[in-house]
Motif scaffolding. Structure first.
Motif, short mmCIF file in Angstrom:
data_model
loop_
_atom_site.label_atom_id
_atom_site.label_comp_id
_atom_site.label_asym_id
_atom_site.label_seq_id
_atom_site.Cartn_x
_atom_site.Cartn_y
_atom_site.Cartn_z
N SER A 345 -3.84 17.10 -0.26
CA SER A 345 -2.89 19.26 0.13
C SER A 345 -4.32 19.77 -0.27
O SER A 345 -4.08 21.20 -0.32
CB SER A 345 -1.62 19.60 -0.05
N ASN A 346 -4.52 19.66 -1.87
CA ASN A 346 -5.44 20.18 -2.50
C ASN A 346 -6.97 19.73 -2.40
O ASN A 346 -7.71 20.62 -2.91
CB ASN A 346 -5.03 20.10 -4.51
N PHE A 347 -7.28 18.20 -2.01
CA PHE A 347 -8.57 18.12 -2.06
C PHE A 347 -8.90 17.49 -0.72
O PHE A 347 -8.30 15.74 -0.71
CB PHE A 347 -8.73 17.03 -3.33
N ALA A 348 -9.28 18.39 0.27
CA ALA A 348 -9.04 17.48 1.33
C ALA A 348 -9.87 16.40 2.22
O ALA A 348 -9.51 15.88 2.80
CB ALA A 348 -9.22 18.96 2.65
N ASN A 349 -11.07 16.47 1.06
CA ASN A 349 -12.10 15.76 2.09
C ASN A 349 -12.38 14.66 0.30
O ASN A 349 -13.23 13.53 0.66
CB ASN A 349 -13.29 16.40 1.50
N PHE A 350 -11.30 14.58 -0.07
CA PHE A 350 -11.84 13.64 -1.28
C PHE A 350 -11.40 12.07 -0.90
O PHE A 350 -10.38 12.01 0.06
CB PHE A 350 -11.24 14.10 -3.05
N VAL A 351 -11.77 11.44 -1.77
CA VAL A 351 -11.60 9.92 -1.45
C VAL A 351 -10.22 9.14 -2.10
O VAL A 351 -10.55 9.33 -3.25
CB VAL A 351 -12.56 8.96 -1.75
N VAL A 352 -8.98 8.74 -1.32
CA VAL A 352 -8.09 9.02 -1.70
C VAL A 352 -6.94 8.05 -1.00
O VAL A 352 -7.35 7.60 -0.16
CB VAL A 352 -7.65 8.86 -1.50
N GLN A 353 -7.41 6.31 -1.62
CA GLN A 353 -7.01 4.77 -1.06
C GLN A 353 -5.74 4.30 -1.52
O GLN A 353 -5.22 4.51 -3.06
CB GLN A 353 -8.24 3.75 -1.59
N ILE A 354 -4.71 3.82 -0.65
CA ILE A 354 -3.76 2.95 -1.33
C ILE A 354 -4.62 1.69 -1.72
O ILE A 354 -5.06 1.17 -0.45
CB ILE A 354 -2.40 2.81 -0.09
N ALA A 355 -3.50 0.35 -3.10
CA ALA A 355 -4.49 -0.16 -2.81
C ALA A 355 -3.92 -1.24 -2.27
O ALA A 355 -2.94 -1.67 -1.33
CB ALA A 355 -3.58 -0.43 -4.87
N LYS A 356 -4.29 -2.34 -1.71
CA LYS A 356 -4.57 -3.40 -0.72
C LYS A 356 -3.89 -4.34 -1.87
O LYS A 356 -2.88 -5.28 -1.45
CB LYS A 356 -5.69 -3.41 -0.27
N SER A 357 -4.85 -4.11 -2.93
CA SER A 357 -4.09 -5.27 -3.86
C SER A 357 -2.53 -5.44 -4.58
O SER A 357 -2.17 -6.47 -5.35
CB SER A 357 -5.50 -6.01 -4.80
N ASP A 358 -2.13 -4.30 -4.35
CA ASP A 358 -0.92 -4.14 -5.13
C ASP A 358 0.10 -4.80 -4.26
O ASP A 358 0.93 -4.75 -3.02
CB ASP A 358 -0.11 -2.39 -5.35
N PHE A 359 1.17 -5.87 -5.04
CA PHE A 359 1.82 -6.99 -4.25
C PHE A 359 2.88 -6.68 -5.40
O PHE A 359 3.17 -6.29 -6.60
CB PHE A 359 0.76 -8.48 -4.99
N ASN A 360 3.98 -7.50 -4.77
CA ASN A 360 5.59 -7.24 -5.33
C ASN A 360 5.35 -8.69 -6.46
O ASN A 360 5.32 -10.04 -5.34
CB ASN A 360 6.40 -7.49 -3.44
N PRO A 361 5.71 -8.29 -7.25
CA PRO A 361 5.78 -9.66 -8.25
C PRO A 361 6.55 -10.73 -8.15
O PRO A 361 7.24 -11.70 -8.70
CB PRO A 361 6.38 -9.24 -9.67
N VAL A 362 8.04 -10.41 -7.59
CA VAL A 362 9.08 -10.37 -6.64
C VAL A 362 8.96 -11.15 -5.64
O VAL A 362 8.67 -10.93 -4.74
CB VAL A 362 10.32 -9.85 -6.79
N ASN A 363 8.71 -13.05 -5.59
CA ASN A 363 9.01 -12.94 -4.28
C ASN A 363 9.95 -14.26 -3.31
O ASN A 363 10.77 -14.63 -4.24
CB ASN A 363 7.18 -14.85 -3.98
N TYR A 364 10.51 -14.18 -2.06
CA TYR A 364 11.27 -14.38 -1.60
C TYR A 364 11.54 -15.65 -0.81
O TYR A 364 9.87 -15.84 0.39
CB TYR A 364 12.06 -13.17 -0.83
N LEU A 365 11.80 -16.79 -0.14
CA LEU A 365 11.62 -17.98 0.40
C LEU A 365 12.38 -16.97 2.35
O LEU A 365 13.32 -16.80 1.72
CB LEU A 365 12.40 -18.93 0.34
#
Length: 365
Positions: A345-365
């Motif tokens: 909203s302040n830097f309309a053409n700037f490169v902002v990405q959401i990490a794909k490697s961000d993971f939940n350290p808790v795993n479920y069966l």
């Protein structure tokens, strides 16, 4: 190209560091805020994986929800993931900034986003923060009243619950003597001057105080405005931990569980013994909110939704409230999209990405 500090300012605009809890360590973790920012990567956690992803995608600023430096490091080696991550960031000139409980407590923060997912109405904080309200009392000539009050309202003053443009004024006589070098609005240098004045009183939320004072100096006609800033013990109902609100139409417990399962990244919902009654009033708190169960019960909510809670919390909830947990990471994953929106909203053409490697350290069966 913006600086790291410019990017962060767009987040602190809605979640200033003054809103963080005393035990927290939000803010700069690694790097120089005055560096030019080439790109931003957003994640819940700063780990070796998210730092490596920042390096790979050309982002030199990693903004996370959880601080990597929550506890002081006594050394930087390879023993813990914190030490390895900090060393990796420094080596590759990656700055790290954390927005933790300041975003949790903000009016437009994580809990507000969760409340919006459920379309909650008439919302207020579950546990309002103290020390977040000030009273501003400013003296001004009657003819400047309308211009000054409008400037204050536009900058965030005069809000009380579901009301705005709130103020109180009293009339009296002001006295002053302009000295050598003064450029008085009225009166003459070296002479005591008495004039009709209005004392305008407005409430100011702490996050808006800086903007309100800028607006005051800009709109006030006096060369040296006279004003008081008074800290209040009052609670701001919209700033604090968690949120309480109401659904437009009551739903069943099973329907609520289905809504929660539809939240991003939620894999399972744990809940206490159902009460078998419709849900209308909802309390929620992202992250580890089990300690606020008593506040949720006191609020009169039918259900309390949080990231995680202790075993005994589920026992304590029985007969009082339906307690549901959706996972700590899962309840805060919305942080990344929230920050991305405010940065763009302040830097309309700037490169902002959401990490794909961000993971939940808790795993479920």
């Amino acid at each position: 190209m913006p600086l790291h500090s410019d990017i962060v300012a767009s987040i602190e605009c809605i979640a200033p560091l003054s809103l963080q809890e005393k035990w927290d360590n939000s803010g700069w973790q690694v790097g120089d805020p005055s560096q030019e920012c080439k790109g931003v990567l957003l994640a819940v956690e700063a780990t070796e994986a998210t730092i490596q992803e920042a390096i790979a995608c050309g982002a030199n600023l990693l903004i996370t929800h959880h601080p990597i430096l929550f506890h002081p490091l006594k050394k930087i080696s390879t023993y813990s993931y914190q030490e390895r991550s900090v060393a990796l960031a420094i080596k590759n000139d990656i700055a790290i900034y954390a927005a933790h409980t300041n975003v949790d407590n903000a009016t437009l923060g994580i809990n507000k986003r969760l409340a919006d997912r459920l379309n909650l109405q008439n919302t207020r904080s579950l546990v309002p923060l103290l020390g977040q309200l000030y009273k501003l009392v400013v003296m001004l000539p009657p003819e400047a009243l309308e211009e000054v009050e409008q400037a204050l309202f536009l900058s965030g003053a005069g809000r009380l619950g579901n009301y705005d443009h709130c103020f109180f004024r009293t009339e009296g006589v002001g006295s002053f003597r302009p000295l050598e070098g003064a450029n008085p609005y009225s009166g003459k240098r070296g002479e005591i001057h008495r004039t009709e004045e209005v004392a305008l009183q407005v409430l100011v939320p702490q996050p808006s105080l800086s903007n309100v004072l800028k607006a005051l100096y800009s709109a006030h006609p006096y060369e040296e405005p006279a004003f008081d800033i008074i800290p209040l013990a009052n609670k701001d109902p919209h700033i604090g931990t968690g949120i309480v609100g109401e659904l437009a139409t009551p739903i069943t417990e099973e329907e609520m569980f289905a809504l929660l399962r539809g939240f991003d990244k939620v894999e399972r919902v744990a809940y206490s013994r159902p009460l078998g009654k419709p849900i209308r009033k909802v309390a929620l708190c992202g992250g580890s909110g089990g300690s606020f169960l008593s506040n949720a019960i006191a609020s009169g909510a039918d259900i309390y939704i949080t990231g995680e809670a202790k075993y005994n919390d589920f026992l304590d909830a029985q007969g009082h409230i339906l307690l549901a947990t959706i996972g700590h990471f899962e309840s805060e994953a919305i942080f990344c999209s929230l920050c991305k929106e405010h940065i763009l909203s302040n830097f309309a053409n700037f490169v902002v990405q959401i990490a794909k490697s961000d993971f939940n350290p808790v795993n479920y069966l």
